[in-house]
Every structure is written in structure tokens, then in C-alpha cells.
Design a protein around this motif. Structure first.
Motif, PDB file in Angstrom:
ATOM      1  N   SER A 114      -2.588  -3.807 -16.799  1.00 12.63           N
ATOM      2  CA  SER A 114      -3.493  -5.921 -16.675  1.00 12.63           C
ATOM      3  C   SER A 114      -4.678  -5.342 -16.109  1.00 12.63           C
ATOM      4  O   SER A 114      -5.540  -4.599 -15.509  1.00 12.63           O
ATOM      5  N   ALA A 146      -7.804  -9.196 -14.684  1.00 12.03           N
ATOM      6  CA  ALA A 146      -8.084  -9.757 -14.778  1.00 12.03           C
ATOM      7  C   ALA A 146      -9.087 -10.309 -14.195  1.00 12.03           C
ATOM      8  O   ALA A 146     -10.081  -9.174 -13.427  1.00 12.03           O
ATOM      9  N   PRO A 152      -4.579 -12.962 -16.842  1.00  9.48           N
ATOM     10  CA  PRO A 152      -4.557 -11.393 -17.082  1.00  9.48           C
ATOM     11  C   PRO A 152      -4.388 -11.373 -18.699  1.00  9.48           C
ATOM     12  O   PRO A 152      -3.205 -11.711 -19.121  1.00  9.48           O
TER      13      PRO A 152
END
Length: 137
Positions: free
Chosen positions: A58, A60, A83
Motif C-alpha cells: 500500500s 498512501a 491508497p
């Protein structure tokens, strides 16, 4: 030179957020960006290749603001991309800056699960836009 509706280049300023790099799990901040004379921006984040075979990933990215570009950083409301959870992906968010403090920066958080010493290619970019022609930096 006067701003011309067919020449977007006089209305935007492109500033680096985080530099492209293979990063491990964690958080990194960009340098402070002076947004004086700009009233909006696009925050763009992108992932590249993943190495070390993570089972999940991920990226973000969000904007923070500061009065002096050094201290007192706080999250800018509504200024975070969705994300990214796959390699070679891009996300963007339009952000109004009319009430933001003078300086902004990108805060990027990478999460990696599993694998052996996994990394993720990641970077971000800030495209600033002003109401009038912007002088060159």
C-alpha cells in the motif's frame, strides 16, 4: 507575457513531492513547497515495481501544511489520495489551497506485508495552479 487560455503552462508550477525510489515500509516526507500565488493543486502519487515478493502493499500520500515550512506541520483537510494497492499504479487528488498555510509537503506512507526485505517503487508530484500567470521560479 499574458496568460492565454490555450497556454496552460503559464498557470501551473510543477514541484517534486517525494523523489522516485525503492522504499521499505515506513513514512517519508518531501521538502517544503512554497505555494504563494497558487490557489489549488493536484497531488499525484505513483507506485512502481515491488521487490522481495510482498503479499500485500500500500502507498498512501497526503498533504500537510505549515506557516514557516519547518515547524507545526498539520494534515491539510481533504488532501489525501486513495491508497494505491498495486504496483505501477497512479492516484491523484484535486486540492483547493485558498485557505491553506503558505507551505505544503507530501507525506508518503508505504506498507508492505510478507516477502523478504520487500520494497516498493514510489514517488509523488505536486502540480500547483494559480489564478493568474505564475512567474518562473
Amino acid at each position: 507575457m499574458n496568460a492565454n487560455s490555450t497556454d496552460a503552462g503559464v498557470l501551473v508550477g510543477i514541484r517534486p513531492g517525494t523523489v522516485p525510489a525503492a522504499v521499505s515500509a515506513g513514512t517519508r516526507n518531501s521538502a517544503a513547497v512554497d505555494r504563494l500565488a497558487f490557489d489549488s493543486c493536484v497531488l499525484a502519487a505513483s507506485t512502481g515495481a515491488a521487490s522481495g515478493t510482498p503479499t500485500a502493499l500500500s502507498l498512501a500520500a497526503k498533504l500537510q501544511e505549515s506557516t514557516d515550512g519547518q515547524n507545526g506541520w498539520t494534515d491539510l483537510p481533504g488532501a489525501a489520495v486513495e491508497p494505491l494497492t498495486a504496483p505501477n499504479a497512479v492516484a491523484r487528488m484535486n486540492v483547493r489551497l485558498s485557505t491553506a498555510r503558505r507551505y505544503v509537503r507530501v507525506v508518503e506512507t508505504v506498507a508492505l506485508t510478507g516477502g523478504t526485505a520487500p520494497t516498493l517503487g514510489a514517488s509523488s508530484l505536486i502540480v500547483l495552479c494559480g489564478p493568474d500567470e505564475i512567474p518562473a521560479p
